[in-house]
Design a protein around this motif. Sequence first.
Motif, PDB file in Angstrom:
ATOM      1  N   ILE A 126     147.111  33.703  86.436  1.00 36.58           N
ATOM      2  CA  ILE A 126     146.249  32.920  87.301  1.00 36.58           C
ATOM      3  C   ILE A 126     144.925  33.438  87.779  1.00 36.58           C
ATOM      4  N   ALA A 129     142.452  33.505  84.868  1.00 35.08           N
ATOM      5  CA  ALA A 129     142.295  32.060  84.499  1.00 35.08           C
ATOM      6  C   ALA A 129     141.118  31.676  85.427  1.00 35.08           C
ATOM      7  N   GLU A 130     141.241  31.917  86.665  1.00 34.41           N
ATOM      8  CA  GLU A 130     140.254  31.324  87.526  1.00 34.41           C
ATOM      9  C   GLU A 130     138.929  31.834  87.335  1.00 34.41           C
ATOM     10  N   ILE A 141     141.963  29.591  76.604  1.00 34.73           N
ATOM     11  CA  ILE A 141     143.021  29.034  76.471  1.00 34.73           C
ATOM     12  C   ILE A 141     144.022  29.832  77.492  1.00 34.73           C
ATOM     13  N   MET A 142     144.904  28.965  77.889  1.00 34.44           N
ATOM     14  CA  MET A 142     145.996  29.397  78.851  1.00 34.44           C
ATOM     15  C   MET A 142     147.398  29.277  78.362  1.00 34.44           C
ATOM     16  N   LEU A 143     148.063  30.363  78.288  1.00 34.07           N
ATOM     17  CA  LEU A 143     149.537  30.272  77.888  1.00 34.07           C
ATOM     18  C   LEU A 143     150.350  29.990  79.116  1.00 34.07           C
ATOM     19  N   GLY A 144     150.935  28.636  79.210  1.00 32.90           N
ATOM     20  CA  GLY A 144     151.650  28.264  80.352  1.00 32.90           C
ATOM     21  C   GLY A 144     153.029  28.804  80.458  1.00 32.90           C
ATOM     22  N   GLY A 145     153.844  28.322  81.338  1.00 30.68           N
ATOM     23  CA  GLY A 145     155.171  28.813  81.683  1.00 30.68           C
ATOM     24  C   GLY A 145     155.558  28.898  82.971  1.00 30.68           C
ATOM     25  N   MET A 146     156.589  29.652  83.380  1.00 31.18           N
ATOM     26  CA  MET A 146     157.007  29.707  84.742  1.00 31.18           C
ATOM     27  C   MET A 146     156.278  30.809  85.344  1.00 31.18           C
ATOM     28  N   TYR A 147     155.766  30.572  86.730  1.00 32.07           N
ATOM     29  CA  TYR A 147     155.026  31.404  87.292  1.00 32.07           C
ATOM     30  C   TYR A 147     155.767  32.675  88.096  1.00 32.07           C
ATOM     31  N   PHE A 154     151.967  33.726  83.972  1.00 30.48           N
ATOM     32  CA  PHE A 154     152.871  32.625  83.428  1.00 30.48           C
ATOM     33  C   PHE A 154     153.652  32.862  82.131  1.00 30.48           C
TER      34      PHE A 154
ATOM     35  N   ILE B 126     143.505  23.993  87.023  1.00 35.56           N
ATOM     36  CA  ILE B 126     143.400  25.268  87.385  1.00 35.56           C
ATOM     37  C   ILE B 126     143.403  25.067  88.788  1.00 35.56           C
ATOM     38  N   VAL B 140     156.700  27.436  90.368  1.00 37.43           N
ATOM     39  CA  VAL B 140     155.407  26.818  89.616  1.00 37.43           C
ATOM     40  C   VAL B 140     155.748  26.814  88.283  1.00 37.43           C
ATOM     41  N   MET B 142     153.305  25.968  84.701  1.00 34.78           N
ATOM     42  CA  MET B 142     152.062  25.721  84.208  1.00 34.78           C
ATOM     43  C   MET B 142     152.148  25.290  82.798  1.00 34.78           C
ATOM     44  N   GLY B 144     150.343  24.840  79.595  1.00 37.40           N
ATOM     45  CA  GLY B 144     148.878  25.629  79.156  1.00 37.40           C
ATOM     46  C   GLY B 144     148.169  25.057  78.187  1.00 37.40           C
ATOM     47  N   GLY B 145     147.117  25.521  77.422  1.00 40.06           N
ATOM     48  CA  GLY B 145     146.391  24.689  76.347  1.00 40.06           C
ATOM     49  C   GLY B 145     144.840  25.045  76.599  1.00 40.06           C
TER      50      GLY B 145
END
Lengths: 252, 252
Positions: A126, A129-130, A141-147, A154, B126, B140, B142, B144-145
């Motif tokens: 995070i 990304a910010e 491009i953000m890889l998501g998932g659990m924080y 994530f 974000i 949390v 998130m 992604g993408g």
Amino acid sequence: MSIKSQDRIEALTRNLEVSNVIRLKDAADLLGVSEMTVRRDVANCENIFTYMGGYITLKSPAAGGLGYILDRERGSHTDLKRTACQIAARYVKPGDTIFLDCGTTIPYLANALPENRDITAICYSINVAEILCKKPGLRVIMLGGMYHASSASFADSNSVNAILNLNINTAFMSAGGVNISRGVSCSNPHEVDIKQAVLETAANKILVVDSTKFNVIKPMLFAKLEQFDMICTDPKCDPELATRTGCPLITQ
Amino acid sequence: MSIKSQDRIEALTRNLEVSNVIRLKDAADLLGVSEMTVRRDVANCENIFTYMGGYITLKSPAAGGLGYILDRERGSHTDLKRTACQIAARYVKPGDTIFLDCGTTIPYLANALPENRDITAICYSINVAEILCKKPGLRVIMLGGMYHASSASFADSNSVNAILNLNINTAFMSAGGVNISRGVSCSNPHEVDIKQAVLETAANKILVVDSTKFNVIKPMLFAKLEQFDMICTDPKCDPELATRTGCPLITQ
DNA sequence: CAATAAATGTTAAAAATTTAACAAAACGGC
DNA sequence: GCCGTTTTGTTAAATTTTTAACATTTATTG
């Protein structure tokens, strides 16, 4: 100052970090107290709030982002990290697709990236990304998932697959410890799979660590030094190390 | 705009560059005109000045930033959004898995969520993630993408699948426009798939919109009003609407 | 649990602001 | 200079904010 009062001040501060401004009466509603109480709270915290003509604002805006990170990192080799990242940033070329690791070092690299240069940046934390999302002309491009709070990142079971489907030009990896015989290590188990997937697929791999990380060993080993094409660090690094790492060591 | 007026604006600007803030009446004295004239000057230069509660500030971030921040909030109904979100937050129960939409409204809901209540929050923007990740005792997730600056959110081809694999208890959805006959709409095409997938899978669906969104139509239609179990809005909402929405309208 | 102190709420009056409408003055073209 | 237009000033009423005093509630301590 009572605990209730402190709680209100904290709640108000958090709210102002979202909204920037709030009317006295709205703050009173929000906190469930009378306007008079909010007045008194705000007056007690002249150093936190600015009050003007019925509106409350934070005295120091932008408590998030890099400034926030910098603050928390005070005394933890900020200058070294920044230097290492400025060196690393030189290896980003227009058109690149780069991967940015998590941790407290890489945000400085995110910050040092050039703008409007047709760069695609992949991240999974995070705080990186910010910074990336605020850069003009940068694809993110953000890889998501659990924080995971420990690394502000994530991750989930799809992360590895997602990475293997990406074409990473250059990966910028951080580490908690670098030991010449044992290899490169970090503290958080959930990072290992991601780091290894990236190392598997990226064309170029650059390790970005400040000089204090050398000869440190953290619980999770995730790579051998030879897997990296280059190590970017700071000039305080022992030059004698360079002869034994098995890959180029850039210190300035 | 007359030359005299321009001269006054210039003088006032120069003064504000030194003092940051000036009261309306002091500005009137300074410029040797009536308060009303200063009012009109300031109103004519919305791009230069911020006026609030009897105080004039410069909008330029260089001049301390306060005016700039204040201005962004003007006309964006932050108080209404905050109210609508406080109402919505009441429908979050311990143990819930909730979905938080993107936009400028839902950050207030993220902020209003209770701490340490075994809540799992799913998000894809974000600015919502930033707030959620700072909350103690909140899980949390998130999505992604690729980053879309227009809504500060992430989306890609996997997003819909990822959502359909989640068990969402309550979805809190925002919208750019709500029209009783046409339905619920937003501005960004990439949000539509995500919103529709969430509406398909979530057990409860709550629409969170401030009262200014009613009778507005944005380009992308994504749902009918009947698809929602409830609308959370603010007390400024026309009560007559309640009888025609097809779902409960909560205004306080 | 009473006594005390601290925190919060309520109220009303005073002060400041906003708004709108109209009057007066300044300006520009003819 | 005359006339229409724009700018500026004045005023009063409506609204909002500020202040201060006092009532009430809540916490703390012995």
